[in-house]
Design a protein around this motif. Structure first.
Motif, PDB file in Angstrom:
ATOM      1  N   TYR A  15      -5.126  21.101   7.148  1.00 29.71           N
ATOM      2  CA  TYR A  15      -4.998  22.467   7.650  1.00 29.71           C
ATOM      3  C   TYR A  15      -3.946  23.123   6.670  1.00 29.71           C
ATOM      4  O   TYR A  15      -3.199  23.893   6.846  1.00 29.71           O
ATOM      5  CB  TYR A  15      -4.036  22.552   9.075  1.00 29.71           C
ATOM      6  N   TYR A  18      -3.773  26.911   6.194  1.00 26.52           N
ATOM      7  CA  TYR A  18      -3.150  27.817   7.284  1.00 26.52           C
ATOM      8  C   TYR A  18      -1.608  27.543   7.514  1.00 26.52           C
ATOM      9  O   TYR A  18      -0.900  28.436   7.922  1.00 26.52           O
ATOM     10  CB  TYR A  18      -3.945  27.505   8.809  1.00 26.52           C
ATOM     11  N   LYS A  79      -1.920  27.558  15.164  1.00 29.51           N
ATOM     12  CA  LYS A  79      -2.436  27.713  13.788  1.00 29.51           C
ATOM     13  C   LYS A  79      -2.309  28.977  12.993  1.00 29.51           C
ATOM     14  O   LYS A  79      -2.039  29.305  11.864  1.00 29.51           O
ATOM     15  CB  LYS A  79      -3.972  27.417  13.751  1.00 29.51           C
ATOM     16  N   TYR A  80      -1.921  30.018  13.846  1.00 28.16           N
ATOM     17  CA  TYR A  80      -1.659  31.540  13.168  1.00 28.16           C
ATOM     18  C   TYR A  80      -0.280  31.979  13.963  1.00 28.16           C
ATOM     19  O   TYR A  80       0.266  31.378  14.926  1.00 28.16           O
ATOM     20  CB  TYR A  80      -2.462  32.377  13.783  1.00 28.16           C
ATOM     21  N   LEU A  91     -10.136  35.773   7.314  1.00 24.78           N
ATOM     22  CA  LEU A  91      -9.186  35.703   8.519  1.00 24.78           C
ATOM     23  C   LEU A  91      -9.262  36.754   9.617  1.00 24.78           C
ATOM     24  O   LEU A  91      -8.945  36.413  10.787  1.00 24.78           O
ATOM     25  CB  LEU A  91      -7.852  35.866   7.702  1.00 24.78           C
TER      26      LEU A  91
END
Length: 503
Positions: A15, A18, A79-80, A91
């Motif tokens: 990841y 991110y 994740k965001y 995105l």
């Protein structure tokens, strides 16, 4: 633990596009303040996720035996950011996916603001509104209108009301091509309580009536703001590679480097050894292709047969002679039955009486083809193996019909001068039938006259049908042209089920 766990390293690598990952060892004195601030249990591994606010984690997980699936699910859910900034089209696709069905509607609330106004009251009010209204069907994002001007101009009406101010739009993507339906708040976004109530009313009404999004447009693709220049990417990659090599050579244990060094030196040894062997083999081939009596052989060949050396031939013979072996029951398996794939054996059919003259002519015709390592040359005695030859010719459609045992000329049919190109692996052969000279045709005509008067006796017929040396050599006059067609692959092929035994 003093060392970062491998499971956590793998998660950080998966990841890395991110999130940014860090590691704190609880046992150190410097970590006491962080432990008290976030109320961390020192007896179990803990993962904290921070988003817009660093004074309080957005989410946390704590477990003694933390599994990979648990960590992946936890990271995926966070994740965001709460109000992530759209910096690229990829995105945008992830945060605002296309509607697939009525039950899977995804709405995006977009704040269009200037870059300098991110820390101002409108953005803080938008962030607090997103924190209080987290739902699966609504995603909050923001865009810098000065960096994505085409995107912002499509959603914001062209009027003096929104000049230099922030605006909020609610949109839903319909197709991957950029088609959206949207609704922009009529007044600029200032972050006041009235603005929050207006936006909350629109969201509640949208759950009951999706037709609220009355405007329709095609959004342009977002500009990738974080894409580095090509030279910078190349420089970063090169610097990372050089630093890794430096650390591996000067900071790692030499015992750990021994397998790599051994592999490198082994590869270099094999490479240089191959080059040296190839160089010696090329020099030996050049010496063999220039024997002392090469000029004499060319002079003799020029006198006997002009086609011995072809100037336009691209195949250079590696030897000054033609190696022709006899096909017998001893060499039959190695030269034909178990011949390597892609190799062929060119076999000349001769008798004891025509052996010398036909072999000389055969060598002259095929000499220019000896440069090919896939061709082998042999001869077969017709006096010893006539039955084997006649069995093969039964599969040749263009061959002369084979007489039965009651034919008076069963043992007199002349197959001398026939040439067979045998492919042992694929079980087929190509046939060359000799071209009859004028003298041979006249002789055959006289033989046919003798066939009408059998009372004269066989001995007289045989003596009158004898062929001189010139017609015998003339049988192979067009063999070189046939060899050219053989290498081109344009000759007819006759397949057989299996190779017969050579008794």
């Amino acid at each position: 633990m003093p060392v970062v766990p491998l499971l956590y390293k793998l998660t950080a690598f998966a990841y890395k596009d991110y999130l940014t990952f860090g590691y704190v060892r609880i046992g150190l004195r410097e970590a006491e303040e962080m432990k008290r601030q976030y109320n961390v249990n020192v007896y179990a591994p803990t993962i904290l996720i921070f988003k817009e606010h660093i004074n309080k984690p957005a989410d946390a997980i704590q477990a003694r035996g933390m599994k990979k699936q648990v960590i992946d699910d936890f990271i995926t859910q966070n994740k965001y950011l709460l109000a992530a900034r759209l910096t690229s089209q990829r995105l945008f696709h992830e945060l605002c996916p296309v509607k697939r069905s009525h039950r899977q509607r995804k709405y995006c609330v977009v704040l269009l603001t200037a870059e300098a106004a991110k820390l101002s009251k409108p953005f803080d009010a938008f962030l607090s509104f997103a924190l209080a209204n987290t739902k699966d069907t609504v995603r909050f994002v923001h865009v810098y209108s000065n960096r994505q001007q085409e995107f912002a101009n499509t959603l914001v009406p062209d009027s003096d009301t929104f000049q230099g101010k922030s605006a909020v739009s609610i949109l839903e993507r319909r197709t991957t091509g950029g088609r959206v339906v949207y609704k922009t708040l009529e007044a600029p976004w200032t972050g006041s309580e009235s603005d929050k109530l207006t936006l909350l009313g629109y969201l509640d009404q949208l759950r009951r009536d999706p037709a609220l999004l009355s405007s329709e447009a095609v959004l342009p693709d977002l500009t990738d703001e974080l894409a580095p220049i090509f030279l910078l990417r190349w420089f970063y990659s090169a610097s990372d590679y050089i630093s890794d090599c430096w650390d591996s050579i000067f900071h790692n244990n030499w015992r750990e480097m021994m397998p790599l060094l051994s592999l490198v030196f082994s590869a270099l040894f094999i490479l240089f050894g191959t080059v040296i062997v190839q160089a010696f083999s090329d020099s030996n081939d050049e010496r063999e292709s220039n024997p002392p009596d090469k000029e004499e052989a060319h002079e003799k060949a020029g006198k006997t047969e002009p086609s011995f050396a072809k100037e336009n031939s691209s195949r250079i013979p590696k030897k000054g002679f033609v190696e022709v072996t006899e096909l017998t029951d001893v060499t039959y398996t190695s030269n034909l039955v178990r011949l390597r794939p892609g190799h062929m054996n060119v076999v000349l059919i001769l008798s004891n009486s025509t052996k010398t003259s036909l072999l000389q002519k055969f060598a002259l015709e095929v000499y220019t083809f000896t440069g090919s390592s896939c061709l082998h040359f042999s001869f077969l005695s017709l006096d010893k193996h006539r039955e084997w030859l006649e069995y093969l010719l039964e599969f040749a459609q263009d061959a002369a019909p084979i007489p039965n045992q009651y034919d008076k000329h069963f043992m007199e049919r002349d197959y001398t001068g026939y040439v067979l190109a045998l492919n042992g692996h694929k079980k087929y052969f190509c046939l060359f039938k000799p071209q009859k000279a004028v003298e041979e045709e006249e002789a055959l005509g006289s033989c046919s006259d003798l066939d009408s008067s059998l009372h004269l006796g066989d001995s007289r017929g045989k003596s009158s049908c004898g062929l001189g040396p010139r017609p015998i050599k003339g049988k192979l006059s067009k063999l070189s042209l046939w060899m050219e067609r053989l290498l081109e692959g344009s000759l007819q092929r006759f397949y057989i089920p299996s190779w017969p035994e050579l008794d």
